[in-house]
Enzyme design. Structure first.
Site, PDB file in Angstrom:
ATOM      1  N   ASP A 109      -9.837  -4.133  -5.482  1.00  0.00           N
ATOM      2  CA  ASP A 109      -9.411  -2.561  -4.649  1.00  0.00           C
ATOM      3  C   ASP A 109      -9.844  -2.089  -5.264  1.00  0.00           C
ATOM      4  O   ASP A 109      -9.507  -1.654  -5.876  1.00  0.00           O
ATOM      5  CB  ASP A 109      -7.793  -3.353  -5.038  1.00  0.00           C
ATOM      6  CG  ASP A 109      -7.182  -2.562  -4.005  1.00  0.00           C
ATOM      7  OD1 ASP A 109      -8.260  -1.420  -3.291  1.00  0.00           O
ATOM      8  OD2 ASP A 109      -6.369  -2.365  -3.949  1.00  0.00           O
ATOM      9  N   HIS A 149      -8.009  -5.410  -1.185  1.00  0.00           N
ATOM     10  CA  HIS A 149      -7.335  -4.470  -0.862  1.00  0.00           C
ATOM     11  C   HIS A 149      -6.773  -5.472   0.054  1.00  0.00           C
ATOM     12  O   HIS A 149      -4.910  -5.553  -0.224  1.00  0.00           O
ATOM     13  CB  HIS A 149      -7.649  -3.326  -0.608  1.00  0.00           C
ATOM     14  CG  HIS A 149      -5.978  -2.621  -0.176  1.00  0.00           C
ATOM     15  ND1 HIS A 149      -5.267  -1.939  -1.294  1.00  0.00           N
ATOM     16  CD2 HIS A 149      -5.662  -2.013   1.446  1.00  0.00           C
ATOM     17  CE1 HIS A 149      -4.940  -1.627  -0.781  1.00  0.00           C
ATOM     18  NE2 HIS A 149      -4.397  -1.267   1.019  1.00  0.00           N
ATOM     19  N   CYS A 162       0.745  -1.768  -0.213  1.00  0.00           N
ATOM     20  CA  CYS A 162       0.058  -0.115   0.316  1.00  0.00           C
ATOM     21  C   CYS A 162       0.851   1.397   0.193  1.00  0.00           C
ATOM     22  O   CYS A 162       1.665   1.173  -0.849  1.00  0.00           O
ATOM     23  CB  CYS A 162      -1.009   0.084   1.393  1.00  0.00           C
ATOM     24  SG  CYS A 162      -2.409   1.813   1.180  1.00  0.00           S
TER      25      CYS A 162
END
Length: 487
Positions: A306, A335, A151
């Site tokens: 995601d 995600h 991320c």
């Protein structure tokens, strides 16, 4: 017309059954409350080998006698705690890497205090990450190490690899926000310069509170995040394993981390609003983050469903860096599902481990890799467009087990032909699920990605497992299963 007395009897029966169900659930409620309060996370043994300010560098105990030459440093985001990568033993990225024979380190950023308000992206990249990399290099005796960034940690890892390419052997970016040119998902809309000024937030709070960020994430899907998941918890309160999984995820969601004010401003303004990283215009403390310096092997791990960092915010990055050894693993999940779902650990992470292994054991492995990249790998057909959500326990599993692998050496025309060929073969062995009431093409694709391709598959499916894998409401799935069983 149905007999009104029969209707009344049915309603009375349903009321009795509901009351009985409530009585059963009430008896186990105290036990499940205790389970939720005492659930354990981040259980893989580790030691702190370096500390700086709030940061701790964790080194995990090896799980195999023989280890690969090059260690892996995991760089997590500044938001939430990193134990999402070590949520529980059977769904732990850390443990999966250890079992594959890697020496694993992880950066735990800690939570910034008011005194850390001025920490910038340069502080995190040029100071914290670089110091941790140097510690791992010294401890391992390696000039360059592997980095796995997740991320926001992936975005920072890309910056680091550009500035210190001689210290990075292989770079893996997992759901990393790298390209925001108008198709970067919900977060990019929030970051739109015309609607959002990050300095207004930091002027109000100094550091950006985790509660502020949590509300924003929850509002992406308010029904699922505030109603549906608790209904599912009630429906499954008698299942201790379900309660434990739910409690782990809720604990992680509740233990958010504030974000240093200046780093937040820079990230929103420079990465989201102005797309400087992708445009090769980003500077940290006056030094340009030159993407042409990223010449080491790069693997992107992206989640098909995601909506925080959609594939379109990651995949184009491979086209603007210098590396000739790039690859993309696109997995049908969300995600968070890519790090905690059982399907991800069964199907995705072995491929990630193989990628690192091929590039972590010296010259012979490197030569084999170069040979392999000359032949385009087989590509699975894309089975879904969009499904699932990121709400609490829904993220504990993915939207399917099909991984689409894209290599920089692929020939586009051949890849398209292969996709059509595989799709034709799959189509000949599946039922048209859209024949069932309530299933459109999007739902059909989501079910296919979860392995439900025939009416028999659907009839035999477990409601809770399928709900967890797809994010589709259990009541909707129950209706589809009933239809499938009647065919």
């Amino acid at each position: 017309m149905k007999n009104p007395y029969s209707i009344a009897l049915d309603m009375q029966r349903q009321a009795w059954e509901g009351a009985a169900d409530l009585a059963d659930k009430t008896t186990v409620a105290p036990e499940r409350t205790e389970t939720s309060e005492n659930v354990e996370v981040g259980q893989t043994p580790s030691e702190v080998v370096y500390e700086e300010n709030k940061l701790r560098l964790l080194h995990y105990e090896p799980m195999t006698e023989e280890q690969h030459d090059i260690p892996i440093l995991v760089v997590y985001a500044l938001i939430n705690k990193p134990y999402i990568l070590d949520l529980q033993p059977d769904r732990s990225v850390v443990q999966t890497l250890l079992e594959a024979g890697f020496d694993v380190y992880l950066i735990d950023w800690g939570e910034p205090s008011k005194l850390d308000r001025t920490l910038s992206l340069s502080d995190y990249v040029n100071r914290y990450i670089d110091n941790c990399v140097d510690v791992v290099r010294e401890r391992s005796g390696q000039d360059a190490i592997n980095i796995l960034g997740y991320c926001m940690g992936g975005t920072k890892s890309a910056m680091y690899a550009s500035l210190y390419p001689e210290k990075v052997k292989n770079l893996a970016l997992m759901a990393a926000g790298l390209c925001f040119d108008g198709d970067g998902g919900v977060l990019e809309l929030w970051g739109a310069e015309a609607y959002y000024d990050p300095e207004t937030v930091t002027e109000t709070f100094d550091n950006v509170p985790s509660e502020f960020l949590d509300v924003g994430f929850a509002l992406m899907d308010p029904v699922a995040n505030n109603v549906t998941k608790y209904v599912r918890f009630y429906d499954n309160v008698e299942d201790e394993d379900f309660v434990e999984n739910f409690a782990r995820m809720e604990r992680w969601l509740d233990e958010g981390i504030d974000v240093a004010g200046e780093a937040y401003e820079e990230f929103i303004r420079d990465i989201y609003q102005e797309n400087k990283l992708y445009r090769n215009e980003l500077t940290l403390d006056g030094e340009r983050v030159d993407l042409s310096k990223i010449d080491m092997p790069v693997l992107q791990i992206v989640a098909e469903y995601d909506h925080l960092i959609p594939p379109s915010a990651s995949k184009p990055f491979n086209d603007v860096i210098q590396s000739e050894d790039t690859e993309i693993l696109e997995f049908a999940t969300g995600h968070i599902g890519m790090s905690v779902s059982s399907r991800s650990h069964a199907d995705l992470w072995p491929q990630v481990c193989d990628w690192f292994e091929e590039r972590s054991n010296g010259t012979e492995a490197e030569l084999e890799t170069e040979t392999d990249t000359e032949t385009p790998p087989e590509t699975d057909a894309a089975l879904a467009e969009d499904a699932g959500d990121e709400s609490g326990i829904e993220d504990l599993a993915d939207g399917g087990s099909n991984v689409e692998t894209t290599s920089s050496s692929d020939v586009a025309a051949e890849g398209e032909d292969e996709i059509e060929h595989v799709a034709d073969e799959i189509g000949s062995k599946t039922d048209d699920l859209t024949e069932l009431t309530g299933i459109g093409q999007t739902y059909s694709d989501a079910l296919a990605a979860a392995g439900i391709e025939t009416f028999d598959d659907l009839a035999d499916a477990d409601v809770e497992e399928l709900t967890t894998e797809t994010g589709i409401a259990p009541a909707r799935i129950e209706g589809w299963i009933e239809q499938a069983r009647e065919r």
